[in-house]
Design a protein around this motif. Structure first.
Motif, PDB file in Angstrom:
ATOM      1  N   LEU A  33       1.404   8.171  -5.819  1.00 35.40           N
ATOM      2  CA  LEU A  33       0.086   8.071  -5.205  1.00 35.40           C
ATOM      3  C   LEU A  33       0.302   7.621  -3.771  1.00 35.40           C
ATOM      4  O   LEU A  33       0.882   6.565  -3.520  1.00 35.40           O
ATOM      5  N   PHE A  34      -0.166   8.430  -2.827  1.00 34.05           N
ATOM      6  CA  PHE A  34       0.093   8.172  -1.411  1.00 34.05           C
ATOM      7  C   PHE A  34      -1.238   8.112  -0.671  1.00 34.05           C
ATOM      8  O   PHE A  34      -2.141   8.911  -0.921  1.00 34.05           O
ATOM      9  N   GLY A  35      -1.357   7.162   0.249  1.00 31.07           N
ATOM     10  CA  GLY A  35      -2.574   7.056   1.041  1.00 31.07           C
ATOM     11  C   GLY A  35      -2.634   5.742   1.789  1.00 31.07           C
ATOM     12  O   GLY A  35      -1.789   4.862   1.604  1.00 31.07           O
ATOM     13  N   LYS A  36      -3.638   5.610   2.618  1.00 28.78           N
ATOM     14  CA  LYS A  36      -3.810   4.401   3.413  1.00 28.78           C
ATOM     15  C   LYS A  36      -4.219   3.224   2.535  1.00 28.78           C
ATOM     16  O   LYS A  36      -4.687   3.393   1.415  1.00 28.78           O
ATOM     17  N   SER A  37      -4.051   2.019   3.070  1.00 28.09           N
ATOM     18  CA  SER A  37      -4.506   0.817   2.368  1.00 28.09           C
ATOM     19  C   SER A  37      -6.014   0.911   2.147  1.00 28.09           C
ATOM     20  O   SER A  37      -6.762   1.332   3.039  1.00 28.09           O
ATOM     21  N   GLY A  38      -6.441   0.511   0.948  1.00 24.73           N
ATOM     22  CA  GLY A  38      -7.863   0.542   0.640  1.00 24.73           C
ATOM     23  C   GLY A  38      -8.346   1.861   0.074  1.00 24.73           C
ATOM     24  O   GLY A  38      -9.533   2.007  -0.227  1.00 24.73           O
ATOM     25  N   ALA A  39      -7.423   2.822  -0.108  1.00 26.04           N
ATOM     26  CA  ALA A  39      -7.839   4.132  -0.634  1.00 26.04           C
ATOM     27  C   ALA A  39      -8.069   4.099  -2.140  1.00 26.04           C
ATOM     28  O   ALA A  39      -8.722   4.982  -2.696  1.00 26.04           O
ATOM     29  N   GLY A  40      -7.486   3.074  -2.820  1.00 31.92           N
ATOM     30  CA  GLY A  40      -7.706   2.946  -4.260  1.00 31.92           C
ATOM     31  C   GLY A  40      -6.463   3.139  -5.111  1.00 31.92           C
ATOM     32  O   GLY A  40      -6.549   3.171  -6.341  1.00 31.92           O
ATOM     33  N   ASP A 194       5.388   5.197   1.975  1.00 33.42           N
ATOM     34  CA  ASP A 194       6.607   5.660   2.628  1.00 33.42           C
ATOM     35  C   ASP A 194       6.873   7.123   2.271  1.00 33.42           C
ATOM     36  O   ASP A 194       7.201   7.449   1.132  1.00 33.42           O
ATOM     37  N   VAL A 195       6.762   8.011   3.264  1.00 33.12           N
ATOM     38  CA  VAL A 195       6.956   9.438   3.021  1.00 33.12           C
ATOM     39  C   VAL A 195       8.375   9.722   2.536  1.00 33.12           C
ATOM     40  O   VAL A 195       8.586  10.521   1.611  1.00 33.12           O
ATOM     41  N   SER A 196       9.363   9.071   3.139  1.00 33.81           N
ATOM     42  CA  SER A 196      10.756   9.273   2.732  1.00 33.81           C
ATOM     43  C   SER A 196      10.953   8.877   1.270  1.00 33.81           C
ATOM     44  O   SER A 196      11.657   9.554   0.518  1.00 33.81           O
ATOM     45  N   GLU A 197      10.341   7.784   0.875  1.00 34.93           N
ATOM     46  CA  GLU A 197      10.434   7.303  -0.503  1.00 34.93           C
ATOM     47  C   GLU A 197       9.832   8.329  -1.463  1.00 34.93           C
ATOM     48  O   GLU A 197      10.398   8.604  -2.531  1.00 34.93           O
ATOM     49  N   VAL A 198       8.710   8.908  -1.077  1.00 33.12           N
ATOM     50  CA  VAL A 198       8.051   9.914  -1.919  1.00 33.12           C
ATOM     51  C   VAL A 198       8.938  11.145  -2.071  1.00 33.12           C
ATOM     52  O   VAL A 198       9.124  11.670  -3.170  1.00 33.12           O
ATOM     53  N   PHE A 199       9.509  11.616  -0.959  1.00 25.55           N
ATOM     54  CA  PHE A 199      10.391  12.784  -1.013  1.00 25.55           C
ATOM     55  C   PHE A 199      11.623  12.503  -1.873  1.00 25.55           C
ATOM     56  O   PHE A 199      12.104  13.374  -2.596  1.00 25.55           O
ATOM     57  N   LEU A 208      -4.490  10.298  -1.743  1.00 28.28           N
ATOM     58  CA  LEU A 208      -5.760   9.635  -2.056  1.00 28.28           C
ATOM     59  C   LEU A 208      -6.435   9.214  -0.754  1.00 28.28           C
ATOM     60  O   LEU A 208      -5.840   8.517   0.069  1.00 28.28           O
ATOM     61  N   GLU A 209      -7.664   9.678  -0.579  1.00 31.27           N
ATOM     62  CA  GLU A 209      -8.445   9.325   0.607  1.00 31.27           C
ATOM     63  C   GLU A 209      -9.838   8.881   0.173  1.00 31.27           C
ATOM     64  O   GLU A 209     -10.548   9.640  -0.513  1.00 31.27           O
ATOM     65  N   ASP A 210     -10.214   7.667   0.568  1.00 32.27           N
ATOM     66  CA  ASP A 210     -11.554   7.147   0.266  1.00 32.27           C
ATOM     67  C   ASP A 210     -11.926   7.303  -1.202  1.00 32.27           C
ATOM     68  O   ASP A 210     -13.046   7.673  -1.559  1.00 32.27           O
TER      69      ASP A 210
END
Length: 295
Positions: A33-40, A194-199, A208-210
């Motif tokens: 699950l990737f996204g900004k802080s507060g996205a859920g 971390d994009v590298s971590e995801v890859f 995840l956005e909003d």
């Protein structure tokens, strides 16, 4: 399979957000699950673990209902068998490494051999009698991971488990998580910024956005899109598959997550790559030609 379709109102610094994820995760998969802080992202993990309750919807795990607002079903955390690794370790300070791990086991007497194996597998055997304040950050997180797996969970939830660690320890822990995932066939959900971590780790990633899942696919599919607009270098840790000589140079192929990464390297680098169990590759995220998906 994890089948989740829920709704929960979140109160964030930017106001109220409706968390409405619709998500299916295949059994034994590793999803990020990737996204900004507060996205859920963390809230989804806590809901899966039974630590927070949605306002509506359902959660089904391998056909078993864990939560259903209409049917008034809401299993307690005890009956969900979820392994949860928190960002801040969350170890019991008054317990030793072994005791922290034993706490999660169904029966520490009958599971003694399993726990011994876990201590050995995680490199914690010599630290078994130490308490958390006597451990480094990496040792604490390996203990937290071993405790989560000792439960023999149906799902393993990882809430940014490497965010407090330095790069060298982070790379080592990434490999240990992948080995555990493969050895025990645990469906795993990783929260990461971390994009590298995801890859390096994930087979599938959800953006995840909003409170809503905007995109889902392999890291290649998701991050190669213009929507993400991510620049810079990816630091990928993976296993060396092939080294093919091209004149005075070599073409290296590294397997990480569900992708194969390629890079032209020198003869000296090729020698170093051969000597390592896992190698680190730096590529430009915009250089999509260096990546190919596994069929």
């Amino acid at each position: 399979m994890i089948d989740i379709n829920i709704r929960k109102t979140m109160h964030t610094a930017d106001g109220e957000i409706d968390l409405k994820p619709e998500l299916q995760v295949q059994e034994n998969a590793l999803l990020a699950l990737f996204g900004k802080s507060g996205a859920g992202k963390t809230t989804i993990l806590r809901i899966l673990a039974g630590l927070e309750t949605p306002e509506a919807g359902y959660i089904k795990i391998n056909g078993q209902i864990w939560f259903d607002s209409e049917k008034k079903i809401n299993l307690t955390p005890r009956f969900r068998k979820v392994g949860f690794v928190f960002q801040d370790f969350a170890l019991f300070p008054n317990m030793t490494v072994r005791e922290n791990i034993e706490y999660a086991a169904a029966d520490k007497k009958t599971e003694a051999e399993y726990i011994d194996g876990m201590l050995d597998f995680m490199g914690l055997k010599k630290l078994a009698d130490r308490r958390p304040h006597q451990l480094s950050g990496g040792q604490k997180q390996r203990t937290a991971l071993a405790r989560a797996v000792a439960l023999k969970p149906k799902i393993l939830l990882l809430d940014e488990p490497m965010s407090l660690l330095d790069d060298e320890i982070k790379e080592s822990l990434q490999n240990e998580i992948l080995e555990i995932h493969r050895k025990y066939n645990i469906t795993t959900i990783l929260v990461s910024h971390d994009v590298s971590e995801v890859f390096s780790m994930a087979e599938t990633v959800c953006i995840l956005e909003d409170g809503i899942i905007k995109r889902q696919g392999t890291p290649f599919e998701v991050f190669s899109g213009k929507e993400e607009n991510i620049n810079g270098k990816l630091k990928i840790t993976g296993k060396l598959l092939n080294l093919n000589k091209k004149g005075n140079a070599y073409k290296a192929e590294i397997l990480a997550g569900g992708q194969i990464f390629t890079k032209t390297i020198s003869a000296k680098e090729a020698k170093e790559y051969r000597a390592k169990k896992n190698v680190v590759l730096l590529i430009d995220i915009k250089d999509i030609n260096t990546i190919k998906q596994l069929s």
